[in-house]
Design a protein around this motif. Structure first.
Motif, PDB file in Angstrom:
ATOM      1  N   UNK A   1      -3.952  23.229  28.260  1.00 16.31           N
ATOM      2  CA  UNK A   1      -4.257  23.358  26.836  1.00 16.31           C
ATOM      3  C   UNK A   1      -3.071  23.946  26.066  1.00 16.31           C
ATOM      4  N   UNK A   2      -2.445  24.960  26.611  1.00 14.50           N
ATOM      5  CA  UNK A   2      -1.281  25.564  25.948  1.00 14.50           C
ATOM      6  C   UNK A   2      -0.144  24.548  25.861  1.00 14.50           C
ATOM      7  N   UNK A   3       0.013  23.745  26.924  1.00 17.32           N
ATOM      8  CA  UNK A   3       1.046  22.708  26.897  1.00 17.32           C
ATOM      9  C   UNK A   3       0.761  21.657  25.829  1.00 17.32           C
ATOM     10  N   UNK A   4      -0.498  21.247  25.684  1.00 13.89           N
ATOM     11  CA  UNK A   4      -0.856  20.268  24.647  1.00 13.89           C
ATOM     12  C   UNK A   4      -0.632  20.835  23.248  1.00 13.89           C
ATOM     13  N   UNK A   5      -0.906  22.127  23.074  1.00 15.13           N
ATOM     14  CA  UNK A   5      -0.690  22.771  21.763  1.00 15.13           C
ATOM     15  C   UNK A   5       0.795  22.823  21.437  1.00 15.13           C
ATOM     16  N   UNK A   6       1.619  23.196  22.419  1.00 20.59           N
ATOM     17  CA  UNK A   6       3.058  23.318  22.186  1.00 20.59           C
ATOM     18  C   UNK A   6       3.718  21.961  21.974  1.00 20.59           C
ATOM     19  N   UNK A   7       3.150  20.905  22.555  1.00 17.25           N
ATOM     20  CA  UNK A   7       3.751  19.576  22.439  1.00 17.25           C
ATOM     21  C   UNK A   7       3.207  18.774  21.259  1.00 17.25           C
TER      22      UNK A   7
ATOM     23  N   UNK B   1      -3.132  19.435  12.259  1.00 13.93           N
ATOM     24  CA  UNK B   1      -4.266  18.494  12.326  1.00 13.93           C
ATOM     25  C   UNK B   1      -4.998  18.605  13.661  1.00 13.93           C
ATOM     26  N   UNK B   2      -4.752  19.698  14.345  1.00 13.64           N
ATOM     27  CA  UNK B   2      -5.340  19.906  15.672  1.00 13.64           C
ATOM     28  C   UNK B   2      -6.241  21.128  15.654  1.00 13.64           C
ATOM     29  N   UNK B   3      -7.345  21.080  16.419  1.00 12.12           N
ATOM     30  CA  UNK B   3      -8.236  22.230  16.587  1.00 12.12           C
ATOM     31  C   UNK B   3      -8.523  22.383  18.070  1.00 12.12           C
ATOM     32  N   UNK B   4      -8.758  23.628  18.495  1.00  8.35           N
ATOM     33  CA  UNK B   4      -9.033  23.889  19.905  1.00  8.35           C
ATOM     34  C   UNK B   4     -10.265  24.784  20.016  1.00  8.35           C
TER      35      UNK B   4
ATOM     36  N   UNK C   1      -4.941  31.267  24.898  1.00  5.19           N
ATOM     37  CA  UNK C   1      -4.904  29.955  24.243  1.00  5.19           C
ATOM     38  C   UNK C   1      -4.963  30.114  22.728  1.00  5.19           C
ATOM     39  N   UNK C   2      -5.803  31.015  22.243  1.00  7.02           N
ATOM     40  CA  UNK C   2      -5.918  31.243  20.796  1.00  7.02           C
ATOM     41  C   UNK C   2      -4.615  31.809  20.226  1.00  7.02           C
ATOM     42  N   UNK C   3      -3.918  32.602  21.028  1.00 11.00           N
ATOM     43  CA  UNK C   3      -2.630  33.154  20.580  1.00 11.00           C
ATOM     44  C   UNK C   3      -1.605  32.019  20.432  1.00 11.00           C
TER      45      UNK C   3
ATOM     46  N   UNK D   1      -8.173  27.499  15.620  1.00  7.27           N
ATOM     47  CA  UNK D   1      -9.029  27.886  16.752  1.00  7.27           C
ATOM     48  C   UNK D   1     -10.503  27.831  16.330  1.00  7.27           C
ATOM     49  N   UNK D   2     -11.353  27.381  17.237  1.00  4.60           N
ATOM     50  CA  UNK D   2     -12.799  27.312  16.998  1.00  4.60           C
ATOM     51  C   UNK D   2     -13.487  28.077  18.115  1.00  4.60           C
TER      52      UNK D   2
END
Length: 228
Positions: free
Chosen positions: A80-86, A92-95, A102-104, A113-114
């Motif tokens: 998940x952290x890799x997908x956020x960084x990439x 336009x992204x939410x997690x 991960x929230x950080x 963040x949700x």
């Protein structure tokens, strides 16, 4: 907006009755027709390990959701952290996660963040809707295979003539309509008729000895009494 879901972090959250027993497959199924459904692959559900028995396979969960398993050497948090960084368009992204790390990472890249509690509440509201409102199509009835009915008729010993008679009788019954039986007239409450008192001496002969006749003559007399 694209959505990332921390699968097991979500599944271990408190669930309302409508989501009792929620697992990977049902989660992916419930996302169909939801507010997060933006077409195939609009939601990525990330889970630890590999495919579980009965679970959706990686990359193809059906509908908008796509499963992604971390495998043996990484965790779902790492993926998940890799997908956020990439992400090329992080705004336009939410997690969906309650994991602090991960929230950080999401906060650094302006990913929304949700928390799992609010997501579960919205998912439960979607689950309570009828299927037609969720945009879920019922499976179509299987097409009739030519000769299938005839094969069943032969296997069950039903001839064409008998089937025609049954169809004709059914058509007649449908045309005639349902049989309506008249309701019985309700009995009105009232005084019961007085019973005639039984006398100790009924006033008629009780046997051939009372008339002084034989048994054969008594049978004839008894028959007359029965008729009158």
């Amino acid at each position: 907006m694209r959505l990332l879901i921390d699968c097991y972090n979500l599944l271990h959250a408190a669930m309302p009755p409508v989501l009792a027993g929620l697992n990977e497959r049902r989660l992916c199924e419930l996302l169909v027709g939801s507010r997060w459904d933006r077409g195939a692959g609009s939601v990525i559900v990330v889970a630890d390990g590999g495919v579980k028995p009965g679970g959706p396979v990686a990359g193809d969960a059906g509908g908008p959701a796509r499963m992604r398993y971390a495998g043996p050497s990484r965790t779902a948090d790492d993926v998940l952290i890799g997908l956020i960084e990439e992400a090329s368009a992080p705004r336009r992204l939410a997690v969906v996660t309650d994991d602090r790390e991960i929230r950080r990472a999401a906060k650094k890249r302006k990913v929304r963040p949700v928390d799992t509690e609010s997501f579960v509440r919205k998912l439960a509201a979607h689950a309570r809707k009828p299927l037609r409102e969720r945009g879920v199509r019922r499976p179509a009835a299987p097409e009739r295979i030519p000769g299938q009915a005839e094969g069943w008729m032969r296997a069950m010993g039903i001839g064409g003539d008998l089937l025609a008679e049954v169809e004709a009788a059914t058509a007649d019954a449908v045309a005639a309509g349902p049989v309506v039986k008249p309701r019985p007239t309700p009995r009105t409450a009232g005084p019961e008729p007085a019973k005639r008192p039984r006398s100790a001496d009924p006033g008629w002969p009780r046997g051939p000895e009372d008339l002084g006749i034989g048994a054969e003559d008594w049978a004839m007399v008894a028959d007359l009494f029965r008729r009158h």
